[in-house]
Design an enzyme around this catalytic site. Structure first.
Site, PDB file in Angstrom:
ATOM      1  N   CYS A 108      -6.780  10.163   5.720  1.00  0.00           N
ATOM      2  CA  CYS A 108      -5.860   9.943   6.806  1.00  0.00           C
ATOM      3  C   CYS A 108      -5.917  11.104   7.611  1.00  0.00           C
ATOM      4  O   CYS A 108      -6.211  12.586   7.338  1.00  0.00           O
ATOM      5  CB  CYS A 108      -4.703   9.902   6.366  1.00  0.00           C
ATOM      6  SG  CYS A 108      -4.446   8.288   5.208  1.00  0.00           S
TER       7      CYS A 108
ATOM      8  N   CYS B  61       1.209  10.845   6.170  1.00  0.00           N
ATOM      9  CA  CYS B  61       2.696  10.621   6.790  1.00  0.00           C
ATOM     10  C   CYS B  61       3.735  10.748   5.547  1.00  0.00           C
ATOM     11  O   CYS B  61       3.369  10.266   4.626  1.00  0.00           O
ATOM     12  CB  CYS B  61       2.718   8.917   7.292  1.00  0.00           C
ATOM     13  SG  CYS B  61       1.415   8.685   8.440  1.00  0.00           S
TER      14      CYS B  61
ATOM     15  N   CYS C  58       4.528   7.412   3.759  1.00  0.00           N
ATOM     16  CA  CYS C  58       3.392   6.360   3.496  1.00  0.00           C
ATOM     17  C   CYS C  58       3.724   5.561   2.195  1.00  0.00           C
ATOM     18  O   CYS C  58       4.342   6.061   1.098  1.00  0.00           O
ATOM     19  CB  CYS C  58       2.048   7.334   3.202  1.00  0.00           C
ATOM     20  SG  CYS C  58       0.714   6.172   2.553  1.00  0.00           S
TER      21      CYS C  58
ATOM     22  N   ARG D 194      -3.942 -11.414  -1.652  1.00  0.00           N
ATOM     23  CA  ARG D 194      -2.463 -12.153  -2.004  1.00  0.00           C
ATOM     24  C   ARG D 194      -2.273 -13.505  -1.211  1.00  0.00           C
ATOM     25  O   ARG D 194      -1.676 -14.330  -1.810  1.00  0.00           O
ATOM     26  CB  ARG D 194      -1.582 -10.884  -1.424  1.00  0.00           C
ATOM     27  CG  ARG D 194      -0.078 -11.533  -1.254  1.00  0.00           C
ATOM     28  CD  ARG D 194       1.027 -10.305  -1.292  1.00  0.00           C
ATOM     29  NE  ARG D 194       0.912  -9.488  -2.467  1.00  0.00           N
ATOM     30  CZ  ARG D 194       1.008  -8.289  -2.323  1.00  0.00           C
ATOM     31  NH1 ARG D 194       1.518  -7.589  -1.536  1.00  0.00           N
ATOM     32  NH2 ARG D 194       0.836  -7.422  -3.467  1.00  0.00           N
ATOM     33  N   TYR D 195      -2.669 -13.416   0.015  1.00  0.00           N
ATOM     34  CA  TYR D 195      -2.425 -14.594   0.516  1.00  0.00           C
ATOM     35  C   TYR D 195      -3.748 -15.631   0.697  1.00  0.00           C
ATOM     36  O   TYR D 195      -4.976 -15.228   0.327  1.00  0.00           O
ATOM     37  CB  TYR D 195      -2.158 -14.351   2.297  1.00  0.00           C
ATOM     38  CG  TYR D 195      -1.018 -13.411   2.458  1.00  0.00           C
ATOM     39  CD1 TYR D 195       0.173 -14.050   2.421  1.00  0.00           C
ATOM     40  CD2 TYR D 195      -1.174 -11.933   2.642  1.00  0.00           C
ATOM     41  CE1 TYR D 195       1.465 -13.268   2.828  1.00  0.00           C
ATOM     42  CE2 TYR D 195      -0.069 -11.290   2.861  1.00  0.00           C
ATOM     43  CZ  TYR D 195       1.221 -11.906   2.776  1.00  0.00           C
ATOM     44  OH  TYR D 195       2.559 -11.105   2.983  1.00  0.00           O
TER      45      TYR D 195
ATOM     46  N   ARG E 238       1.404   3.844   0.533  1.00  0.00           N
ATOM     47  CA  ARG E 238       0.550   4.002  -0.498  1.00  0.00           C
ATOM     48  C   ARG E 238       0.079   5.333  -1.154  1.00  0.00           C
ATOM     49  O   ARG E 238      -0.959   6.061  -1.375  1.00  0.00           O
ATOM     50  CB  ARG E 238      -0.928   3.523   0.228  1.00  0.00           C
ATOM     51  CG  ARG E 238      -0.952   1.971   0.411  1.00  0.00           C
ATOM     52  CD  ARG E 238      -2.181   1.176   0.363  1.00  0.00           C
ATOM     53  NE  ARG E 238      -2.020   0.080   0.902  1.00  0.00           N
ATOM     54  CZ  ARG E 238      -2.278  -0.388   2.364  1.00  0.00           C
ATOM     55  NH1 ARG E 238      -3.150   0.542   2.970  1.00  0.00           N
ATOM     56  NH2 ARG E 238      -2.211  -1.408   2.791  1.00  0.00           N
TER      57      ARG E 238
ATOM     58  N   ARG F  31      -6.878 -14.737   3.388  1.00  0.00           N
ATOM     59  CA  ARG F  31      -7.314 -13.299   3.766  1.00  0.00           C
ATOM     60  C   ARG F  31      -7.143 -12.246   2.870  1.00  0.00           C
ATOM     61  O   ARG F  31      -6.317 -12.410   2.054  1.00  0.00           O
ATOM     62  CB  ARG F  31      -6.337 -12.943   5.274  1.00  0.00           C
ATOM     63  CG  ARG F  31      -4.904 -12.849   4.914  1.00  0.00           C
ATOM     64  CD  ARG F  31      -4.229 -13.133   6.068  1.00  0.00           C
ATOM     65  NE  ARG F  31      -2.742 -13.471   6.086  1.00  0.00           N
ATOM     66  CZ  ARG F  31      -1.991 -14.464   5.797  1.00  0.00           C
ATOM     67  NH1 ARG F  31      -2.653 -15.333   5.016  1.00  0.00           N
ATOM     68  NH2 ARG F  31      -0.949 -14.127   5.695  1.00  0.00           N
TER      69      ARG F  31
ATOM     70  N   LYS G   4       5.019 -10.359   2.834  1.00  0.00           N
ATOM     71  CA  LYS G   4       5.881  -9.958   4.032  1.00  0.00           C
ATOM     72  C   LYS G   4       6.892 -11.086   4.294  1.00  0.00           C
ATOM     73  O   LYS G   4       6.661 -12.182   4.551  1.00  0.00           O
ATOM     74  CB  LYS G   4       5.032  -9.441   5.160  1.00  0.00           C
ATOM     75  CG  LYS G   4       4.192  -8.538   5.107  1.00  0.00           C
ATOM     76  CD  LYS G   4       3.277  -8.334   6.347  1.00  0.00           C
ATOM     77  CE  LYS G   4       2.409  -7.423   6.076  1.00  0.00           C
ATOM     78  NZ  LYS G   4       1.199  -7.687   5.237  1.00  0.00           N
TER      79      LYS G   4
ATOM     80  N   ASP H  16       9.722   0.835   2.711  1.00  0.00           N
ATOM     81  CA  ASP H  16       9.196   0.298   1.144  1.00  0.00           C
ATOM     82  C   ASP H  16       9.989   1.160   0.278  1.00  0.00           C
ATOM     83  O   ASP H  16      10.595   2.085   0.537  1.00  0.00           O
ATOM     84  CB  ASP H  16       7.893   0.264   0.955  1.00  0.00           C
ATOM     85  CG  ASP H  16       6.958  -0.929   1.674  1.00  0.00           C
ATOM     86  OD1 ASP H  16       7.638  -1.952   1.566  1.00  0.00           O
ATOM     87  OD2 ASP H  16       5.870  -0.845   2.029  1.00  0.00           O
TER      88      ASP H  16
ATOM     89  N   ASP I 115       8.872  -6.258   3.112  1.00  0.00           N
ATOM     90  CA  ASP I 115       7.465  -6.659   2.071  1.00  0.00           C
ATOM     91  C   ASP I 115       8.196  -6.630   0.861  1.00  0.00           C
ATOM     92  O   ASP I 115       8.785  -5.696   0.383  1.00  0.00           O
ATOM     93  CB  ASP I 115       6.501  -5.193   2.176  1.00  0.00           C
ATOM     94  CG  ASP I 115       5.048  -5.848   2.241  1.00  0.00           C
ATOM     95  OD1 ASP I 115       4.881  -7.015   1.657  1.00  0.00           O
ATOM     96  OD2 ASP I 115       4.087  -5.414   2.959  1.00  0.00           O
TER      97      ASP I 115
HETATM   98  C1  LIG Z   1       0.014  -7.526   5.436  1.00  0.00           C
HETATM   99  C2  LIG Z   1      -1.043  -7.882   4.489  1.00  0.00           C
HETATM  100  C3  LIG Z   1      -1.892  -8.973   4.898  1.00  0.00           C
HETATM  101  C4  LIG Z   1      -1.981  -9.341   6.362  1.00  0.00           C
HETATM  102  O1  LIG Z   1      -0.976  -9.920   6.640  1.00  0.00           O
HETATM  103  P1  LIG Z   1      -0.512 -10.831   8.135  1.00  0.00           P
HETATM  104  O2  LIG Z   1       0.791 -11.099   8.072  1.00  0.00           O
HETATM  105  O3  LIG Z   1      -1.785 -11.847   8.210  1.00  0.00           O
HETATM  106  O4  LIG Z   1      -0.776  -9.548   9.090  1.00  0.00           O
HETATM  107  C5  LIG Z   1      -2.915  -9.348   4.032  1.00  0.00           C
HETATM  108  N1  LIG Z   1      -2.846  -8.840   2.608  1.00  0.00           N
HETATM  109  C6  LIG Z   1      -2.047  -7.917   2.131  1.00  0.00           C
HETATM  110  C7  LIG Z   1      -2.128  -7.671   0.823  1.00  0.00           C
HETATM  111  C8  LIG Z   1      -1.130  -7.548   2.965  1.00  0.00           C
HETATM  112  O5  LIG Z   1      -0.234  -6.602   2.628  1.00  0.00           O
HETATM  113  S1  SF4 Z   2       0.902   5.579   6.291  1.00  0.00           S
HETATM  114 FE1  SF4 Z   2      -0.389   6.327   4.555  1.00  0.00          FE
HETATM  115  S2  SF4 Z   2      -2.264   5.548   4.844  1.00  0.00           S
HETATM  116 FE2  SF4 Z   2      -1.144   5.282   6.726  1.00  0.00          FE
HETATM  117  S3  SF4 Z   2      -2.075   7.050   8.061  1.00  0.00           S
HETATM  118 FE3  SF4 Z   2      -0.186   7.762   7.177  1.00  0.00          FE
HETATM  119  S4  SF4 Z   2      -0.701   8.517   5.111  1.00  0.00           S
HETATM  120 FE4  SF4 Z   2      -2.442   7.396   5.742  1.00  0.00          FE
END
Ligand SMILES: *Cc1c(COP(=O)(O)O)cnc(C)c1O
Ligand code: SF4
Length: 419
Positions: free
Chosen positions: A126, A130, A133, A113-114, A135, A117, A338, A294, A331
């Site tokens: 996990c 959670c 979560c 995305r960025y 995801r 990175r 973010k 989220d 986000d």
């Molecule tokens: C959060 C995130 C990052 C890292 O973001 P930083 O602001 O550098 O910590 C990189 N890729 C994705 C898809 C993210 O959600």
């Molecule tokens: S937030 Fe989601 S991915 Fe992270 S530890 Fe909890 S269940 Fe696992």
């Protein structure tokens, strides 16, 4: 001293401190759960219904932190399903951050995305699922178990993208792979000349601190720049076991950070967050992000207003060590990434300077220098030597004099198509 819940498990101390035992013995059914905490018949029915949507798994260690007498226990709220998870709101999305959209392919482990990175998902396991979560679509879902092939493809992706200098390993939990696999993966990533740092995203220190073993630390310590971000949400989670795990990691030389999620009823209070951030600093951990919750399915009951997050930051900045203040981020739904939000300190500006206010409400004027062009005055060649360091996205395009663009506008702007 053993907690009331711990005495329900018939295990030895040795077993309790073995992360594989903890993982194998995660509480996944209502029948197991009711041995630990009192549940009414209607609660049991609700939990069963909620489990059909998102499974439950609580490590015996994390379960032992639940106060069985307190239905509002912050540990319990994060671990035990509630029927409100089934109440959906019209704003909820399966993949609110559009992580899948920013992936090279549907099966890929990579979200790019960025500019510099990538997020690299390496496990869908996990120590605990959670309830909050983000995801849920991937975690706890067998279909998404990451194969070695998928991981190799992820490594190849990074290898062919020289702009990627930072790789975030996550999941699930980046530490719920074997020591051997992690060692191999870190070795592969650090053999790529343009990979400068690797970050581990893991909740193991919170939900499965036994995972942090001397063997694991030995592996992590071999590599030049491994960072680790974990996910404490409440000061109650910083236990003797968690402290020990974090201590082992920091003595290995791993810089530690924390990403909390702002959750209604769990930590949506300035005092709780301040206490958490102070406790984090004591275990050499920098509060990095505080996330607005989220829009994933079943999280409506956990959501707070964004205003509450801003208020929390207002109560931290200036009132306590700057090191203890995380960045509050939303986000962006739709995959915008973010977005930091916080209190406004800039009240006004004039030709001659800016008017600011501090945390106490004191208003001050800072005069700008009489002559300052804003142009690069440094006689250096860093831009020429490292063209990749120069930003060319977003407002950077407007600031760049060589670029003729003077405005940014959405694609297919209606106004521009009118005539
Ligand atoms: C959060 C995130 C990052 C890292 O973001 P930083 O602001 O550098 O910590 C990189 N890729 C994705 C898809 C993210 O959600
Ligand atoms: S937030 Fe989601 S991915 Fe992270 S530890 Fe909890 S269940 Fe696992």
């Amino acid at each position: 001293m053993r907690s009331k819940i711990r005495s329900c498990f018939n295990e030895s101390d040795e077993e309790f401190s073995d992360w594989k035992w903890q993982y194998r013995n995660r509480i996944t059914t209502v029948e197991e759960l009711e041995k630990l905490i009192p549940l009414s018949n209607s609660e049991k029915k609700d939990i069963k219904k909620a489990l059909e949507v998102f499974p439950m798994a609580i490590s015996p260690y994390y379960a032992s932190l639940i106060d069985p007498e307190d239905p509002e226990c912050p540990i319990r709220l994060q671990a035990v399903p509630q029927s409100v998870e089934l109440q959906t709101s019209s704003w909820e999305l399966e993949d609110p951050l559009c992580e899948d959209q920013d992936s090279p392919s549907e099966e890929s482990c990579i979200t790019h995305r960025y500019p510099d990175r990538v997020l690299f998902l390496i496990s869908n396991r996990c120590g605990m699922y959670c309830r909050h979560c983000t995801r849920k679509r991937r975690v706890g879902n067998r279909e998404y178990d990451y194969s070695e092939k998928a991981i190799r493809e992820g490594i190849e992706y990074v290898r062919t993208r020289p702009e990627v200098r930072d790789v975030l390993l996550s999941g699930g939990d980046a530490l719920l792979v074997s020591d051997e696999r992690l060692d191999w993966l870190l070795g592969e990533l650090f053999s790529i000349p343009h990979v400068e740092i690797v970050r581990l995203g893991t909740r193991a220190p919170v939900t499965l601190p036994q995972r942090i073993t001397p063997e694991l630390c030995e592996i992590l310590g071999k590599y030049p720049s491994v960072w680790l971000n974990t996910h404490f949400n409440h000061p109650k989670e910083i236990t003797t076991e968690a402290k020990k795990a974090m201590d082992m990691l920091s003595r290995t030389g791993i810089p530690l950070g924390n990403q909390s999620v702002l959750l209604r009823g769990v930590n949506d209070c300035p005092t709780v967050i301040k206490n958490l951030c102070h406790e984090l600093l004591r275990i050499r951990t920098k509060p990095y992000y505080l996330y607005q919750c989220d829009l994933s399915f079943g999280l409506e009951h956990f959501r707070t207003s964004v205003a509450r997050g801003i208020e929390i930051i207002e109560m931290l900045r200036g009132h306590t060590s700057g090191l203890a203040v995380p960045t509050f981020v939303v986000d962006a739904p739709g995959g915008g990434g973010k977005i930091p939000v916080g209190p406004n300190y800039l009240i006004s500006n004039s030709d001659t300077g800016v008017t600011l206010r501090n945390y106490e409400g004191v208003i001050c004027f800072y005069p700008e220098p009489a002559e300052y062009s804003g142009k690069c005055q440094q006689n250096c060649s860093i831009c020429d030597k490292h063209p990749g360091l120069k930003s060319d996205t977003g407002l950077a395009k407007l600031y760049d004099e060589e670029n003729e663009i003077i405005s940014l506008e959405p694609e297919n702007l209606e106004r521009k198509q009118r005539f």
